[in-house]
Design a protein around this motif. Sequence first.
Motif, PDB file in Angstrom:
ATOM      1  N   UNK A 371       0.832  -1.212   0.000  1.00 28.98           N
ATOM      2  CA  UNK A 371       0.000   0.000   0.000  1.00 28.98           C
ATOM      3  C   UNK A 371       0.866   1.262   0.000  1.00 28.98           C
ATOM      4  N   UNK A 372       0.367   2.300  -0.632  1.00 26.93           N
ATOM      5  CA  UNK A 372       1.133   3.533  -0.720  1.00 26.93           C
ATOM      6  C   UNK A 372       1.481   4.099   0.652  1.00 26.93           C
ATOM      7  N   UNK A 373       0.580   3.894   1.632  1.00 27.39           N
ATOM      8  CA  UNK A 373       0.865   4.429   2.971  1.00 27.39           C
ATOM      9  C   UNK A 373       2.025   3.692   3.653  1.00 27.39           C
ATOM     10  N   UNK A 374       2.399   2.523   3.063  1.00 27.84           N
ATOM     11  CA  UNK A 374       3.544   1.780   3.624  1.00 27.84           C
ATOM     12  C   UNK A 374       4.748   1.801   2.666  1.00 27.84           C
ATOM     13  N   UNK A 375       4.746   2.747   1.779  1.00 29.62           N
ATOM     14  CA  UNK A 375       5.837   2.840   0.798  1.00 29.62           C
ATOM     15  C   UNK A 375       7.195   3.080   1.470  1.00 29.62           C
ATOM     16  N   UNK A 376       7.156   3.626   2.673  1.00 29.01           N
ATOM     17  CA  UNK A 376       8.415   3.874   3.402  1.00 29.01           C
ATOM     18  C   UNK A 376       9.163   2.561   3.699  1.00 29.01           C
ATOM     19  N   UNK A 377       8.458   1.397   3.577  1.00 31.63           N
ATOM     20  CA  UNK A 377       9.086   0.114   3.861  1.00 31.63           C
ATOM     21  C   UNK A 377       9.855  -0.437   2.647  1.00 31.63           C
ATOM     22  N   UNK A 378       9.685   0.213   1.494  1.00 32.68           N
ATOM     23  CA  UNK A 378      10.311  -0.273   0.270  1.00 32.68           C
ATOM     24  C   UNK A 378      11.845  -0.325   0.354  1.00 32.68           C
ATOM     25  N   UNK A 379      12.517   0.727   0.869  1.00 30.38           N
ATOM     26  CA  UNK A 379      13.989   0.664   0.966  1.00 30.38           C
ATOM     27  C   UNK A 379      14.467  -0.536   1.799  1.00 30.38           C
ATOM     28  N   UNK A 380      13.733  -0.851   2.882  1.00 26.40           N
ATOM     29  CA  UNK A 380      14.115  -1.981   3.720  1.00 26.40           C
ATOM     30  C   UNK A 380      13.931  -3.293   2.962  1.00 26.40           C
ATOM     31  N   UNK A 381      12.852  -3.381   2.169  1.00 30.11           N
ATOM     32  CA  UNK A 381      12.606  -4.578   1.376  1.00 30.11           C
ATOM     33  C   UNK A 381      13.709  -4.772   0.337  1.00 30.11           C
ATOM     34  N   UNK A 382      14.159  -3.673  -0.256  1.00 31.17           N
ATOM     35  CA  UNK A 382      15.217  -3.753  -1.272  1.00 31.17           C
ATOM     36  C   UNK A 382      16.538  -4.267  -0.696  1.00 31.17           C
ATOM     37  N   UNK A 383      16.725  -4.088   0.595  1.00 23.21           N
ATOM     38  CA  UNK A 383      17.975  -4.543   1.217  1.00 23.21           C
ATOM     39  C   UNK A 383      18.057  -6.063   1.320  1.00 23.21           C
ATOM     40  N   UNK A 384      16.896  -6.722   1.502  1.00 23.45           N
ATOM     41  CA  UNK A 384      16.911  -8.172   1.732  1.00 23.45           C
ATOM     42  C   UNK A 384      16.422  -8.981   0.530  1.00 23.45           C
ATOM     43  N   UNK A 385      15.872  -8.293  -0.476  1.00 21.28           N
ATOM     44  CA  UNK A 385      15.340  -8.997  -1.651  1.00 21.28           C
ATOM     45  C   UNK A 385      15.793  -8.309  -2.933  1.00 21.28           C
ATOM     46  N   UNK A 386      15.857  -9.090  -3.997  1.00 22.32           N
ATOM     47  CA  UNK A 386      16.174  -8.539  -5.316  1.00 22.32           C
ATOM     48  C   UNK A 386      14.866  -8.101  -5.968  1.00 22.32           C
ATOM     49  N   UNK A 387      14.583  -6.817  -5.923  1.00 25.47           N
ATOM     50  CA  UNK A 387      13.353  -6.279  -6.513  1.00 25.47           C
ATOM     51  C   UNK A 387      13.571  -6.115  -8.013  1.00 25.47           C
TER      52      UNK A 387
END
Length: 414
Positions: A371-387
Motif C-alpha cells: 500500500x502507498x501508505x507503507x511505501x516507506x518500507x520499500x527501501x528496507x525490502x530492497x535490502x533483503x530482496x532482489x526487486x
Amino acid sequence: MIENEEKQERILLAGVELQSNTDSFESSMAELSDLTKTAGGLVIDQFTQKREKPDGRTMIGSGKLEQMRWAIEVGAIDTVIFNERLTPRQNVNLEAALGVKVIDRMQLILDIFAMRARSHEGMLQVEQAQLSYLLPRLVGQGIMLSRQGGGIGSKGPGESKLEMDRRHIRTRIEDIDKQLKKVEQTRENIRKKRNQSGIFRIGLIGYTNAGKSSIMNALVGAQKTQYEQDELFATLDATTKMVKLHEDFTVSLTDTVGFIQNLPTELIKAFKSTLEESANVDLLIHVIDASNPHHEIHEQTVLKIMKELKLMGIPVLNVYNKMDIAPSDFLPTLSPAIQLSIKSLDGSQWLKTAILEKLHELFHHFELNLPYEKAYQLPELRKVALVQELEEGETGYLVKGLISPNLLWKLEQY
C-alpha cells in the motif's frame, strides 16, 4: 642483500615419498619450501627419499641421513624441516644424529600461525594448538628442550612455558579452553543477531593464498580493510563485512583462514569456532588460484576439509582467480565456475554478476502488494530482496522479485 640473507635461518628440507602420497608429494615439497620462506627461513638444500614405509627411528634411511649430516656441515645448516609429521622419539633421534634443530611440517605451520595471529582469540587458538602439539614432545632431553636461540619452531608459547611439567601445561590448555568458550559465546551471539537481521550470508573459502582477501576487498570497495599479501596464511581471523551487490540489496561476506595440505589436527580443533563461521552461511564462494600448477590438489584439499566441517550441503560458486597469470590452456575442473582476475578493472563486477546469477537459481520468486501508505518500507525490502519490477496500482505498488527461501518470513509483514 647478502647481509640480510646471512641473518636468515639456514634450512635443509627433507621428505619421504610413500606410495600413499606419490601424487601430491612434489607439490607438498614445493609448498614446504614456500612455508619455510614465509617463516623467514632460507632454503639451502633439500633431500627426499622413496620408501615403502617410514623408518620407525628416524623417518628417513640411515644412508640418506649420513648424506644429510654432510650437507648440514658443508651448508652451515641451522635447522632441518621434515615434510612428514615426526613422532617425539623420531624427533629426538634425528636431532641426536644430525646435531641441529629438527622440526616437522606441522610445527612449521603452527609457527607461521603464531606469526600471523593478531586478535586475542587468534593468539589463544594458536597457543592452544602449539601446546597440544608439543605436550607429548616434552621428553626432557635432546635439543628440543634447549632452544634458547629462538628461530623457526620457537615462536608462540615460548621456552619458559615449554619447560613446565605436563600438569602445568594441561592447566594452561584448560584455561585457554575456558577463555575460548567465552569468546565463542560472544561470536555465537553476534551470529544470532546477524541471522535475525534477515541478511543473506556469503562465505569465502579456499586454499591459502588463493586470493580470498583480495576478493573481499574488491567487493567491499573503498572501505577495504582486509590485509592482503602474496604469502601463505596472510590472514587468520574471521572477518565479516556488508556488501551491496545490486542497488540496495545487501549481503554479509565472511572471510576465514585459508586451508593447506595436512593442516594440523590441533589447528583444526583450536580454530573450530572460527572455521564454523563458514558453516553459517547461505552460499560459499570457493576461491581457487588458477595460476598454481597444483590447483587440482588444492581443490581436493579444500573439498576434503569442507566435508570434515560438514559444509557439503551449502551451495557453492567456484571462482578461478588470477586468470591473468594462468596458463593459456587452463581449463576449470569444478563447476559451476567462473574465471577472472579480481585485480583487473572489471574483476569485481564480473564476480558480482556471477553471484547474482547464482542467487537467481537459489532464490524464490515473490509478488506482493505494498500500500502507498507503507511505501516507506520499500527501501528496507530492497535490502533483503532482489526487486525486479515495481508497478504502480490503484492502492499501492505491485512488487515482483526474488528472495532467499530462508528469508521468506521477512515478507510476512507485507
